[in-house]
Write a protein that holds these residues in place. Structure first.
Motif, short mmCIF file in Angstrom:
data_model
loop_
_atom_site.label_atom_id
_atom_site.label_comp_id
_atom_site.label_asym_id
_atom_site.label_seq_id
_atom_site.Cartn_x
_atom_site.Cartn_y
_atom_site.Cartn_z
N LYS A 190 28.15 43.73 41.05
CA LYS A 190 28.92 44.43 42.07
C LYS A 190 30.38 43.98 42.01
CE LYS A 190 25.16 44.99 45.44
NZ LYS A 190 24.73 44.69 46.83
N SER A 191 31.25 44.82 42.58
CA SER A 191 32.65 44.42 42.73
C SER A 191 32.74 43.31 43.78
CB SER A 191 33.50 45.62 43.16
OG SER A 191 33.43 46.65 42.19
N THR A 192 33.71 42.42 43.59
CA THR A 192 33.86 41.27 44.49
C THR A 192 35.27 41.24 45.07
OG1 THR A 192 32.30 39.99 43.13
CG2 THR A 192 33.68 38.76 44.67
N VAL A 193 35.36 41.14 46.40
CA VAL A 193 36.66 41.04 47.06
C VAL A 193 37.18 39.62 46.93
CG1 VAL A 193 37.91 41.28 49.23
CG2 VAL A 193 36.04 42.87 48.69
N LEU A 194 38.35 39.46 46.34
CA LEU A 194 38.94 38.13 46.14
C LEU A 194 40.01 37.81 47.20
CD1 LEU A 194 39.40 38.24 42.26
CD2 LEU A 194 37.49 37.28 43.55
N ILE A 195 40.72 38.86 47.66
CA ILE A 195 41.75 38.67 48.68
C ILE A 195 41.56 39.76 49.73
CG2 ILE A 195 44.22 38.61 49.19
CD1 ILE A 195 44.73 37.81 46.31
N LYS A 196 41.61 39.38 50.99
CA LYS A 196 41.52 40.35 52.08
C LYS A 196 42.53 39.99 53.15
CE LYS A 196 38.28 42.50 55.30
NZ LYS A 196 36.88 42.53 55.81
N ASP A 197 43.38 40.96 53.50
CA ASP A 197 44.42 40.77 54.52
C ASP A 197 45.31 39.58 54.20
OD1 ASP A 197 43.38 42.94 55.95
OD2 ASP A 197 41.98 41.65 57.05
N GLY A 198 45.66 39.43 52.90
CA GLY A 198 46.55 38.35 52.50
C GLY A 198 45.91 36.98 52.44
N LYS A 199 44.59 36.90 52.58
CA LYS A 199 43.88 35.61 52.58
C LYS A 199 42.92 35.56 51.40
CE LYS A 199 42.27 31.71 54.41
NZ LYS A 199 41.45 31.34 53.24
N GLU A 207 35.13 31.34 48.60
CA GLU A 207 33.73 31.39 48.21
C GLU A 207 33.50 32.43 47.11
OE1 GLU A 207 31.24 29.41 49.01
OE2 GLU A 207 32.72 28.21 50.12
N ASN A 208 34.17 33.58 47.25
CA ASN A 208 34.05 34.62 46.22
C ASN A 208 34.71 34.19 44.92
OD1 ASN A 208 32.69 36.16 48.05
ND2 ASN A 208 34.33 37.62 48.41
N MET A 209 35.80 33.42 45.03
CA MET A 209 36.45 32.89 43.83
C MET A 209 35.49 31.97 43.07
SD MET A 209 39.88 33.64 43.48
CE MET A 209 40.69 32.15 42.92
N LYS A 210 34.78 31.10 43.81
CA LYS A 210 33.81 30.20 43.17
C LYS A 210 32.67 30.99 42.55
CE LYS A 210 34.74 26.32 46.31
NZ LYS A 210 34.16 25.47 47.38
N LYS A 211 32.24 32.03 43.27
CA LYS A 211 31.14 32.85 42.77
C LYS A 211 31.48 33.49 41.43
CE LYS A 211 28.61 37.06 43.96
NZ LYS A 211 28.46 38.16 44.96
N GLU A 212 32.73 33.93 41.27
CA GLU A 212 33.16 34.58 40.03
C GLU A 212 33.72 33.58 39.02
OE1 GLU A 212 32.46 37.50 39.31
OE2 GLU A 212 31.89 38.27 41.30
N LYS A 213 33.68 32.27 39.38
CA LYS A 213 34.17 31.21 38.49
C LYS A 213 35.62 31.48 38.07
CE LYS A 213 29.57 30.17 36.68
NZ LYS A 213 28.88 31.09 37.61
N LEU A 214 36.43 31.83 39.04
CA LEU A 214 37.83 32.19 38.82
C LEU A 214 38.73 31.13 39.46
CD1 LEU A 214 39.52 34.63 37.63
CD2 LEU A 214 39.70 35.42 39.99
N SER A 215 39.64 30.58 38.69
CA SER A 215 40.55 29.57 39.22
C SER A 215 41.74 30.23 39.91
CB SER A 215 41.04 28.65 38.11
OG SER A 215 41.92 29.36 37.23
N THR A 216 42.46 29.44 40.70
CA THR A 216 43.65 29.96 41.39
C THR A 216 44.71 30.40 40.40
OG1 THR A 216 43.20 28.44 43.22
CG2 THR A 216 45.37 29.44 43.15
#
Length: 286
Positions: free
Chosen positions: A93-102, A106-115
């Motif tokens: 599924k698609s994953t929301v990484l940023i919502k309303d500037g925040k 948890e979703n970043m960790k789920k997708e194993k994506l660094s800052t």
């Protein structure tokens, strides 16, 4: 048969088979790959290499394996078209990484994506501040799409209340110095019209590398001679200027006459021309 010649024949055969099988699987196989399509691409390539280089008598088994993989891939693609649950299970599924500037950690960790990786993807979208982002979503193919907050979105004619002319597909009517008849027919234009437009610019078809006609019937060309600078067509701006002059003349006539009927007639005509110019402005003013 010599071994080197057999390898050449098998390789050419594998290329032909891969070409037709890829055509069968569709364009997605050569664009953004899903998770399963990525696996299929690697495996099919490996099997094709086996068919090309394996010189024993079992090379034909590679064709069977290739056919099975392609059949599985084709079946899974068909299943994905028919079932939303199958799409979510196979492609994620698609994953929301940023919502309303925040940032949603948890979703970043789920997708194993660094800052750092997230910021890099945002910069590719010309976004340098996380606070400017309304939504950032990671799609099933790994791409990240960004929606800016309303105040940070670029202005469009709609925001300014400006009507613009509808755009249609631009047609290439000249390629490599040759006239393309099918695009001309699509635009309901003739070779005679095209030659006339070229004559206005002092050109012949042989001088033109690429010629395109937009939905308003305007011809633009790219010449073989890159050093030659062409002036942009002036027909539409000249027409707009002429209509504006007519409007100004009508206003002048209405002010200079003492006949009330004539004055009213000139004012009415001027008002109608103003409305016409407002409607035509997006089409004829460049």
């Amino acid at each position: 048969m010599a071994e080197w010649l057999e390898v050449i024949i098998r390789t050419l055969f594998a290329v032909v088979v891969l070409f037709f099988l890829t055509k069968l699987l569709g364009k997605r196989q050569v664009s953004q790959l899903s998770f399963f399509e990525y696996i299929t691409g690697i495996t099919v390539g490996s099997i094709a290499a086996y068919i090309s280089l394996d010189t024993d008598k079992t090379w034909h088994l590679g064709l069977i394996a290739l056919a099975v993989w392609v059949a599985c891939s084709y079946g899974i693609e068909f299943l994905q078209i028919k079932s939303k649950k199958a799409r979510d299970f196979i492609d994620f599924k698609s994953t929301v990484l940023i919502k309303d500037g925040k940032i949603l950690e948890e979703n970043m960790k789920k997708e194993k994506l660094s800052t750092d990786e997230l910021l890099e993807e945002l910069r590719k979208k010309d976004v340098f501040k996380v606070a400017d982002v309304e939504f950032a979503i990671m799609e099933s193919d790994g791409a990240i799409n960004v929606l800016l907050t309303r105040e940070n979105q670029p202005l469009t004619p709609k925001h300014l209340g400006i009507k613009v002319a509808p755009e249609q597909e631009t047609q290439a009517v000249i390629m490599d110095g040759k006239i393309m008849d099918e695009p001309l027919d699509t635009l309901n234009l003739s070779r005679g019209w095209l030659n006339g437009e070229l004559e206005k610019q002092g050109l012949t078809v042989e001088n033109v590398f690429l010629g395109q006609v937009d939905s308003y019937g305007e011809l633009t060309v790219d010449l073989y001679a890159d050093s030659v600078q062409l002036q942009p067509p002036q027909d539409k701006p000249q027409l707009y200027a002429l209509l504006k002059k007519c409007e100004a003349d009508l206003e002048l006539f209405s002010l200079s006459t003492k006949n009330q009927d004539a004055k009213q007639l000139y004012e009415d005509c001027s008002g109608k021309l103003q409305k016409l110019l407002q409607a035509l402005k997006p089409f004829i003013q460049n």
